[in-house]
Design a protein around this motif. Structure first.
Motif, short mmCIF file in Angstrom:
data_model
loop_
_atom_site.label_atom_id
_atom_site.label_comp_id
_atom_site.label_asym_id
_atom_site.label_seq_id
_atom_site.Cartn_x
_atom_site.Cartn_y
_atom_site.Cartn_z
N LEU A 10 45.90 46.12 45.63
CA LEU A 10 45.08 45.44 44.63
C LEU A 10 45.95 44.73 43.61
O LEU A 10 46.95 45.27 43.16
CB LEU A 10 44.17 46.44 43.91
N SER A 11 45.58 43.50 43.29
CA SER A 11 46.23 42.82 42.17
C SER A 11 45.27 41.81 41.56
O SER A 11 44.18 41.58 42.10
CB SER A 11 47.53 42.16 42.61
N GLY A 12 45.67 41.24 40.45
CA GLY A 12 44.78 40.30 39.79
C GLY A 12 45.51 39.43 38.80
O GLY A 12 46.61 39.77 38.36
N GLN A 14 44.72 36.93 35.26
CA GLN A 14 43.76 36.59 34.22
C GLN A 14 43.52 35.08 34.21
O GLN A 14 44.48 34.32 34.17
CB GLN A 14 44.38 37.06 32.91
N VAL A 45 40.45 38.25 36.87
CA VAL A 45 39.97 39.21 35.86
C VAL A 45 39.42 38.49 34.62
O VAL A 45 40.04 38.44 33.57
CB VAL A 45 41.05 40.26 35.50
N HIS A 48 39.06 40.62 31.38
CA HIS A 48 40.30 40.70 30.59
C HIS A 48 40.50 39.44 29.75
O HIS A 48 41.00 39.50 28.63
CB HIS A 48 41.51 40.88 31.52
N TYR A 131 42.45 47.10 26.59
CA TYR A 131 42.75 46.31 27.80
C TYR A 131 43.42 47.12 28.92
O TYR A 131 43.00 47.03 30.08
CB TYR A 131 43.64 45.14 27.34
N MET A 135 42.33 47.69 32.98
CA MET A 135 43.23 47.42 34.11
C MET A 135 43.37 48.66 35.00
O MET A 135 43.36 48.56 36.24
CB MET A 135 44.59 46.95 33.60
N ASP A 138 40.34 48.78 37.12
CA ASP A 138 40.42 47.83 38.25
C ASP A 138 41.11 48.48 39.44
O ASP A 138 40.71 48.31 40.59
CB ASP A 138 41.27 46.60 37.88
N ILE A 139 42.18 49.17 39.12
CA ILE A 139 43.06 49.71 40.18
C ILE A 139 42.44 50.95 40.82
O ILE A 139 42.35 51.07 42.04
CB ILE A 139 44.44 50.03 39.58
N VAL A 147 50.15 48.30 44.07
CA VAL A 147 49.75 47.31 43.06
C VAL A 147 50.95 46.41 42.72
O VAL A 147 51.82 46.79 41.95
CB VAL A 147 49.24 48.00 41.78
N VAL A 149 52.75 43.83 40.69
CA VAL A 149 52.62 43.23 39.36
C VAL A 149 53.98 42.78 38.86
O VAL A 149 55.02 43.22 39.37
CB VAL A 149 52.06 44.23 38.30
N GLN A 153 54.03 44.21 33.37
CA GLN A 153 52.84 45.06 33.55
C GLN A 153 53.18 46.51 33.91
O GLN A 153 52.30 47.32 34.20
CB GLN A 153 51.93 44.48 34.64
N1 TRP Z 1 47.00 42.62 33.17
C1 TRP Z 1 47.45 41.85 34.31
C2 TRP Z 1 48.30 40.68 33.83
O1 TRP Z 1 48.15 40.23 32.71
C3 TRP Z 1 46.29 41.32 35.11
C4 TRP Z 1 45.50 42.44 35.73
C5 TRP Z 1 44.29 42.91 35.33
C6 TRP Z 1 45.90 43.21 36.86
N2 TRP Z 1 43.91 43.91 36.15
C7 TRP Z 1 44.86 44.11 37.09
C8 TRP Z 1 47.04 43.19 37.68
C9 TRP Z 1 44.94 45.06 38.13
C10 TRP Z 1 47.10 44.12 38.71
C11 TRP Z 1 46.08 45.05 38.92
O2 TRP Z 1 49.12 40.21 34.60
#
Ligand code: TRP
Length: 335
Positions: A10-12, A14, A45, A48, A131, A135, A138-139, A147, A149, A153
């Protein structure tokens, strides 16, 4: 799609600012490679993003644009799940439970909170503070094993691990404790004008970054204007962060080693190197932009990707959340 034999990734990102070449080389490229061997979930996200004041119309447009850019960069919606965070209510619901397990001291230590509080001094909202719990949610919601990142992070991911362990020991085994996957510092692309800091998609000065959607002309102009240090050799050198960053960029875009780039430009001038680098990046972005334009035009396609992503994520999120609600002692609603 959800192949239970593969580890869950999982990743994301913003949706703020302009997705940039630093995001591609530092994150998306890696995601594309990992999606083959993992059951992958990639989030946009948007929840976020609200921790900083947003223009609603722009946020809406940017979320869709990010999804199209994920796909244009090689995320395959047939192999991976692409999800807009706010489409899955369980993110916020799990966050509440996790927030009751998080100590104020843990959040107070977060360096990103301290940095963002300085940057947005007029809007230090509670969401900015909590915040990292969102996060973690999310994970943990998807029982992610891995994950990927950026190094910035790491502290947040550590909290996600601590919360998983804390929940498991307070109640009983529920969450997978996620493993971080942090690229080596070499893969970090720095700002074009201020090469001591990371290239950031949210930088106010657009000359600091190359956006994935920058036109060829703009790319070339930005590279031409990138700061290089006094000196003339096209070479990696710790004391010359400007040229080192450009060499790094060239190497990552062309898949040539740093040594090969250096020898190709030995005896040549900065200006020749910069012209070539501008061309190489523009050529690299061209097919991505072409694909982006096609996808963006096809609203039905984008909607179907998001509907499928949300359905899959919702199903998985609900499964985790109902387990969590049971473990903490909530009563199931009567049907
Ligand atoms: N906080 C991360 C960033 O600014 C973005 C993010 C939000 C994220 N939720 C996540 C990354 C879950 C990995 C997994 O880069």
């Amino acid at each position: 799609m959800a192949d239970t034999h593969k580890p869950i990734l999982l990743s994301g990102i913003q949706p703020s600012g302009h997705l940039c070449i630093g995001n591609y080389l530092g994150a998306l490229k890696n995601w594309v490679n990992l999606q083959e061997s993992h059951d992958s979930i990639f989030l946009v996200v948007d929840m976020h993003a609200l921790t900083v004041r947003q223009n609603p119309a722009e946020l809406r447009q940017r979320c869709l644009s990010y999804v199209a850019q994920y796909i244009a960069c090689g995320i395959d919606p047939e192999k991976s799940t692409i999800v807009i965070q706010s489409h899955v209510p369980q993110h916020a619901e799990l966050m509440w439970i996790l927030s009751t397990l998080t100590y104020m001291g843990e959040l107070n230590r977060m360096t990103q909170f301290k940095d963002k509080s300085k940057k947005h001094a007029a809007n230090i909202n509670a969401g900015l503070f909590t915040y990292p719990i969102l996060m973690a949610s999310d994970i943990l919601l998807y029982q992610a094993d891995l994950v990927p990142v950026g190094a910035d992070q790491k502290q947040h991911l550590e909290l996600a691990r601590d919360l998983a362990i804390r929940f498991n020991s307070t109640y009983s085994d529920t969450f997978v404790v996620p493993e971080p996957c942090i690229p080596k510092t070499g893969a970090r692309i720095m700002s074009l004008q201020e090469p001591e800091k990371k290239m950031s998609k949210s930088d106010d000065n657009l000359n600091n970054l190359i956006a994935i959607l920058d036109s060829a002309d703009i790319v070339k102009r930005k590279i031409k204007r990138a700061v290089t240090d006094s000196g003339s050799e096209v070479k990696m050198d710790k004391s010359r962060p400007g040229i080192s960053n450009l060499v790094q960029l060239y190497s990552l875009i062309t898949d040539l080693s740093v040594k090969e780039v250096e020898s190709q430009y030995s005896g040549k001038m900065y200006s020749d190197f910069k012209t070539d680098l501008g061309n190489v990046i523009a050529e690299f972005l061209e097919p991505i932009q072409k694909k982006y334009n096609e996808i963006s035009k096809d609203k039905d396609y984008l909607e179907s990707v998001l509907a499928k992503g949300a359905e899959n994520a919702f199903y998985r999120g609900r499964k985790t959340l109902s387990k969590v609600y049971r473990k903490v002692g909530f009563i199931q609603p009567a049907r």
